[in-house]
Design a protein around this motif. Structure first.
Motif, PDB file in Angstrom:
ATOM      1  N   UNK A 108       0.732  -1.278   0.180  1.00  0.00           N
ATOM      2  CA  UNK A 108       0.145  -0.099   0.055  1.00  0.00           C
ATOM      3  C   UNK A 108       0.789   1.439   0.046  1.00  0.00           C
ATOM      4  N   UNK A 109       1.994   1.301   0.442  1.00  0.00           N
ATOM      5  CA  UNK A 109       3.090   2.363   0.665  1.00  0.00           C
ATOM      6  C   UNK A 109       3.358   2.725  -0.837  1.00  0.00           C
ATOM      7  N   UNK A 110       3.816   1.818  -1.514  1.00  0.00           N
ATOM      8  CA  UNK A 110       4.184   2.014  -3.052  1.00  0.00           C
ATOM      9  C   UNK A 110       2.984   2.389  -3.852  1.00  0.00           C
ATOM     10  N   UNK A 111       1.837   1.871  -3.499  1.00  0.00           N
ATOM     11  CA  UNK A 111       0.496   2.011  -4.311  1.00  0.00           C
ATOM     12  C   UNK A 111       0.288   3.691  -4.010  1.00  0.00           C
ATOM     13  N   UNK A 112       0.129   3.906  -2.854  1.00  0.00           N
ATOM     14  CA  UNK A 112      -0.459   5.178  -2.488  1.00  0.00           C
ATOM     15  C   UNK A 112       0.552   6.355  -2.846  1.00  0.00           C
ATOM     16  N   UNK A 113       2.079   5.784  -2.711  1.00  0.00           N
ATOM     17  CA  UNK A 113       2.816   6.879  -3.415  1.00  0.00           C
ATOM     18  C   UNK A 113       2.784   7.287  -4.651  1.00  0.00           C
TER      19      UNK A 113
END
Length: 377
Positions: A108-113
């Motif tokens: 989710x970190x990568x996706x939301x970034x």
């Protein structure tokens, strides 16, 4: 006596999921409706409550974090209780627990970034104010869930809990060693007394220390099978069991809520994250999670609770906020946020299956475990 009603009470994985679902719902309430400033900016309407009542309820819902932490302590203790405390077993346990807890966050970190950079240039604003090298360093720290330890501002403030989750994994085996030598009572007294020895009266919203109490209570419940013992001491008749449970655990929960509203939970965290956590867990287990019609709903939310927790604050700030708060009615906004985050979570999990993300995490996990074993030998 009706023999059909005789069965052993257990605290099951389904129970844990349902309580995590309820905790996720509480956290949404806490984040979206606790602030008088938010009510003023968006002209929010609290019907059927008053603004003050809904803000009080929302502030109380911060204890949803303590329910998450209780479940963490309960599950981790069950997984470590019969382990030998040798280097090889503990190394493998740490690797598995950290990756199991953090792998969903990494995705989710990568996706939301990606999403937030495209929407509002937020990644650049948050990480790269002081140059590219400092920005890359801050991103890596945040990706690893360590931002709270380094006093960095994560992409979303609510992500501070990932640092807390890592801390709980790291310290739980050490706490359990102390518990096996001295017992739970001295440890709990020590957790409550330590801030007073250093005259610490208030913990801000991103400090994990008060939640260690909920972690230890979860450990204690798992270690002594407290829920099972209480359940088996209740009347065997289902009707009588429900009635007694509502009187005992519902009454205790209502009393502590009233107490917290009067004394405030910020400076009385030992009540909020200690007494309230215990009463609330018992109330939810014996009075709420098996109610027909909502039981499966709570479980569904619980399955995606971590994703919901990680996503929901993106709807509260930035460009998306004005659309989310547009209905103005708090109950409508709550349902809207819950549905958006639930649907997004389901889509994310389907996408992870499509790209075989979990297989990748398992591959990385096995490689790390193998490397650690090689080093240990």
């Amino acid at each position: 006596m009706d023999n059909k009603n005789l069965k052993t009470i257990e605290f099951t994985k389904d129970d844990s999921l349902k309580i995590k679902g309820i905790a996720a719902i509480m956290i949404i309430f806490f984040h979206f409706f606790r602030s008088a400033k938010g009510f003023k900016i968006y002209s929010l309407i609290a019907v059927p409550f008053s603004n003050e009542m809904l803000m009080d309820l929302s502030a109380l819902c911060k204890t949803g974090i303590s329910l998450f932490t209780f479940i963490t302590g309960y599950g981790l203790l069950k997984s470590i209780k019969d382990k030998k405390y040798n280097r090889e077993e503990m190394s493998e346990w740490y690797v598995k627990r950290i990756l199991k807890t953090m792998s969903g966050y990494y995705f989710i970190f990568v996706l939301m970034c990606i999403i937030m950079q495209l929407l509002s240039n937020e990644v650049k604003k948050n990480y790269f104010k002081k140059g590219i090298y400092k920005g890359i360093y801050k991103m890596i720290v945040d990706f690893l869930g360590l931002s709270n330890f380094f006093k960095f501002h994560p992409l979303r403030l609510s992500w501070w809990y990932m640092s807390a989750a890592l801390l709980f994994i790291l310290i739980l085996p050490l706490i359990y060693k102390v518990v096996k030598r001295f017992g739970y009572l001295p440890v709990i007294i020590g957790i409550i007394a330590l801030p007073r020895l250093f005259t610490v009266k208030y913990f801000n919203g991103v400090n994990p220390y008060p939640f260690i109490l909920s972690l230890v209570i979860g450990m204690m419940f798992a270690d002594y099978n407290i829920i099972e013992h209480i359940g088996n001491a209740l009347p065997k008749s289902k009707v009588k069991r429900v009635l007694v449970s509502w009187i005992l655990f519902g009454g205790a929960t209502a009393f502590i809520i009233r107490l917290l509203l009067n004394i405030g939970y910020s400076t009385n965290w030992q009540v909020a994250y200690g007494l309230f956590t215990m009463a609330c867990i018992l109330f939810l287990k014996f009075c709420v999670v098996d109610i027909w019609g909502i039981s499966h709903f709570f479980k569904l939310i619980g399955i995606y609770s971590m994703n919901i927790y990680l996503i929901q604050n993106f709807l509260r700030y930035g460009k998306l906020a004005k659309y989310v708060f547009k209905p103005r009615y708090c109950m409508v906004i709550f349902i809207e946020v819950l549905l958006i985050t639930l649907v997004a979570s389901i889509l994310i999990e389907q996408f992870k299956k499509l790209i075989r993300y979990d297989k990748l995490i398992n591959f990385i996990q096995n490689k790390i475990i193998l490397a650690v074993k090689t080093l240990n030998n």
